[in-house]
Scaffold this active site. Structure first.
Site, PDB file in Angstrom:
ATOM      1  N   ARG A   1      -9.982  41.218   4.606  1.00 20.52           N
ATOM      2  CA  ARG A   1     -11.250  41.078   3.850  1.00 20.52           C
ATOM      3  C   ARG A   1     -10.883  40.737   2.266  1.00 20.52           C
ATOM      4  O   ARG A   1      -9.856  41.062   2.089  1.00 20.52           O
ATOM      5  CB  ARG A   1     -12.266  42.394   3.863  1.00 20.52           C
ATOM      6  CG  ARG A   1     -12.394  42.832   5.168  1.00 20.52           C
ATOM      7  CD  ARG A   1     -13.327  44.125   5.217  1.00 20.52           C
ATOM      8  NE  ARG A   1     -13.752  44.699   6.503  1.00 20.52           N
ATOM      9  CZ  ARG A   1     -13.330  45.495   7.364  1.00 20.52           C
ATOM     10  NH1 ARG A   1     -12.024  45.922   6.670  1.00 20.52           N
ATOM     11  NH2 ARG A   1     -13.684  45.697   8.252  1.00 20.52           N
TER      12      ARG A   1
ATOM     13  N   ARG B   1     -10.341  34.950   7.703  1.00 16.51           N
ATOM     14  CA  ARG B   1     -10.077  36.145   8.425  1.00 16.51           C
ATOM     15  C   ARG B   1     -10.746  35.616   9.726  1.00 16.51           C
ATOM     16  O   ARG B   1     -10.033  36.006  10.895  1.00 16.51           O
ATOM     17  CB  ARG B   1     -11.166  37.168   8.011  1.00 16.51           C
ATOM     18  CG  ARG B   1     -11.157  38.584   8.599  1.00 16.51           C
ATOM     19  CD  ARG B   1     -12.065  39.435   7.737  1.00 16.51           C
ATOM     20  NE  ARG B   1     -12.509  40.664   8.536  1.00 16.51           N
ATOM     21  CZ  ARG B   1     -11.978  41.885   8.894  1.00 16.51           C
ATOM     22  NH1 ARG B   1     -10.573  41.932   8.428  1.00 16.51           N
ATOM     23  NH2 ARG B   1     -12.587  42.639   9.298  1.00 16.51           N
TER      24      ARG B   1
ATOM     25  N   HIS C   1     -13.690  34.611   3.977  1.00 19.29           N
ATOM     26  CA  HIS C   1     -14.034  35.313   5.251  1.00 19.29           C
ATOM     27  C   HIS C   1     -13.623  34.244   6.432  1.00 19.29           C
ATOM     28  O   HIS C   1     -13.300  34.453   7.608  1.00 19.29           O
ATOM     29  CB  HIS C   1     -15.397  35.661   5.502  1.00 19.29           C
ATOM     30  CG  HIS C   1     -15.532  36.796   6.236  1.00 19.29           C
ATOM     31  ND1 HIS C   1     -14.971  38.270   5.570  1.00 19.29           N
ATOM     32  CD2 HIS C   1     -16.067  37.258   7.286  1.00 19.29           C
ATOM     33  CE1 HIS C   1     -15.355  39.196   6.607  1.00 19.29           C
ATOM     34  NE2 HIS C   1     -15.814  38.695   7.705  1.00 19.29           N
TER      35      HIS C   1
ATOM     36  N   HIS D   1     -11.893  46.866  12.681  1.00 16.01           N
ATOM     37  CA  HIS D   1     -13.201  46.964  13.148  1.00 16.01           C
ATOM     38  C   HIS D   1     -13.213  48.401  13.736  1.00 16.01           C
ATOM     39  O   HIS D   1     -12.503  48.667  14.570  1.00 16.01           O
ATOM     40  CB  HIS D   1     -13.362  46.044  14.077  1.00 16.01           C
ATOM     41  CG  HIS D   1     -13.698  44.732  13.523  1.00 16.01           C
ATOM     42  ND1 HIS D   1     -13.583  43.478  14.392  1.00 16.01           N
ATOM     43  CD2 HIS D   1     -14.241  44.185  12.286  1.00 16.01           C
ATOM     44  CE1 HIS D   1     -14.060  42.553  13.605  1.00 16.01           C
ATOM     45  NE2 HIS D   1     -14.073  42.857  12.316  1.00 16.01           N
TER      46      HIS D   1
ATOM     47  N   TYR E   1     -15.306  37.143  18.818  1.00 14.92           N
ATOM     48  CA  TYR E   1     -14.407  36.158  18.958  1.00 14.92           C
ATOM     49  C   TYR E   1     -14.124  35.679  20.180  1.00 14.92           C
ATOM     50  O   TYR E   1     -13.346  34.537  20.511  1.00 14.92           O
ATOM     51  CB  TYR E   1     -12.840  36.742  18.157  1.00 14.92           C
ATOM     52  CG  TYR E   1     -13.095  37.054  16.756  1.00 14.92           C
ATOM     53  CD1 TYR E   1     -13.081  35.884  15.792  1.00 14.92           C
ATOM     54  CD2 TYR E   1     -13.197  38.362  16.205  1.00 14.92           C
ATOM     55  CE1 TYR E   1     -13.489  36.016  14.353  1.00 14.92           C
ATOM     56  CE2 TYR E   1     -13.453  38.277  14.773  1.00 14.92           C
ATOM     57  CZ  TYR E   1     -13.438  37.391  14.124  1.00 14.92           C
ATOM     58  OH  TYR E   1     -13.699  37.571  12.603  1.00 14.92           O
TER      59      TYR E   1
ATOM     60  N   LYS F   1     -12.655  49.597   4.819  1.00  9.20           N
ATOM     61  CA  LYS F   1     -14.076  49.957   4.487  1.00  9.20           C
ATOM     62  C   LYS F   1     -13.922  51.611   4.666  1.00  9.20           C
ATOM     63  O   LYS F   1     -13.207  52.045   5.514  1.00  9.20           O
ATOM     64  CB  LYS F   1     -14.947  49.390   5.378  1.00  9.20           C
ATOM     65  CG  LYS F   1     -15.558  48.100   5.032  1.00  9.20           C
ATOM     66  CD  LYS F   1     -16.627  47.519   6.207  1.00  9.20           C
ATOM     67  CE  LYS F   1     -16.854  46.225   5.591  1.00  9.20           C
ATOM     68  NZ  LYS F   1     -17.868  45.688   6.543  1.00  9.20           N
TER      69      LYS F   1
END
Length: 300
Positions: free
Chosen positions: A148, A246, A243, A269, A278, A172
């Site tokens: 990110r 990514r 992004h 994730h 994806y 995160k």
């Protein structure tokens, strides 16, 4: 200036008393309005003179810095509420938000760059410029590790394990993960370190890997602008952002046969369903390949 403060104060009262919003909702409205006010200040325009074109530019900036469409829609809704208040209280007789459209919220495949397009962007970087090698190393890391943009700008020198071939990433919620880094990216970082050692580093930024010429860490917006500029120079006409690198990282891994769980780990994730987007890209890629290369689809 004072008039603007008075209007904001009255709007706050209007939301609290007449609309009876809860404290949390009220704070959310005011926080979103503050984004518009900061944009207005940067344009040096009074709030009552803002036009529909100004608001389009504001929304474009939200999109460009990666604000999620759902958040964009909420911000636009708050701005529309503010201008309804201005109309009701007689501050203006025009509503510039009348034609302002909210983004469509729904499933949309992310933009993906091909490997060739990634290489074109990297090759377009002018290494004779003081920031050239930094930008090349930075974009190589962004693509090679699928980071990110906030993870990239927060990356520290001590987070790169050169001999082991890993970078330690803080994602995160402060969660840390180890991500493999390519030999190419390691080489580009080592080349960049020669230039980095010439920068007068500001206090508190000593360990940040990618520095601005002022000796401070790069902002997310700065990274966005660098990528936009390089994509244009490379002749890439897609809507490219940090992004995008990514998304491309994950897509290329999947196309190369990587396990979805492994991609989930590398992207950081929490939920596998986030990564499963994806698989949709992969199906689309396969369909495109079939349409283009299957003998039954070739024009005779």
């Amino acid at each position: 200036m004072q008039q603007g403060k008075d209007i904001i104060s009255k709007y706050h009262t209007y939301l609290r008393l007449e609309k009876s919003l809860s404290p949390n909702t009220l704070d959310a409205y005011m926080t979103d309005l503050d984004k518009l006010l900061r944009f207005v200040a940067s344009e040096n325009r009074p709030i009552l003179e803002i036009t529909y074109q100004d608001l389009q530019q504001f929304v474009a900036q939200l999109r460009d810095i990666g604000i999620h469409p759902r958040s964009q829609a909420r911000i636009i809704s708050g701005i529309k509420s503010f201008y309804r208040f201005l109309l009701l209280d007689g501050y203006t007789d025009k509503d510039p938000t009348e034609l302002l459209e909210t983004p469509k919220i729904g499933f949309k495949l992310p933009e993906v760059l091909t490997e060739n397009e990634i290489n074109k962007i990297l090759d377009s970087i002018d290494l004779s410029l003081p920031e050239g090698q930094r930008n090349r190393a930075m974009l190589e890391v962004l693509y090679s590790c699928g980071l990110r943009v906030s993870e990239l700008t927060g990356l520290r020198y001590m987070d790169v394990y050169f001999d082991e071939g890993f970078v330690r990433v803080e994602g995160k919620g402060g969660k840390q993960r180890l991500v493999p880094i390519s030999e190419t990216a390691i080489r580009e970082i080592k080349n960049y370190l020669y230039d980095r050692n010439l920068v007068a580093v500001k206090k508190g930024h000593e360990d940040i890997l990618f520095l601005s010429r002022r000796g401070t860490g790069l902002s997310r917006i700065m990274v966005f602008h660098i990528i936009k500029q390089q994509a244009e120079m490379a002749g890439i006409h897609k809507n490219v952002s940090p992004h995008t690198f990514r998304h491309s990282f994950a897509t290329h891994l999947l196309e190369g046969g990587a396990n979805l769980r492994a991609i989930q780990e590398m992207l950081g994730h929490d939920n596998i369903t986030t990564t499963e987007i994806y698989t949709h890209i992969n199906r689309e890629f396969l369909r495109k390949e079939i349409l283009e290369h299957h003998p039954r689809n070739k024009k005779r």
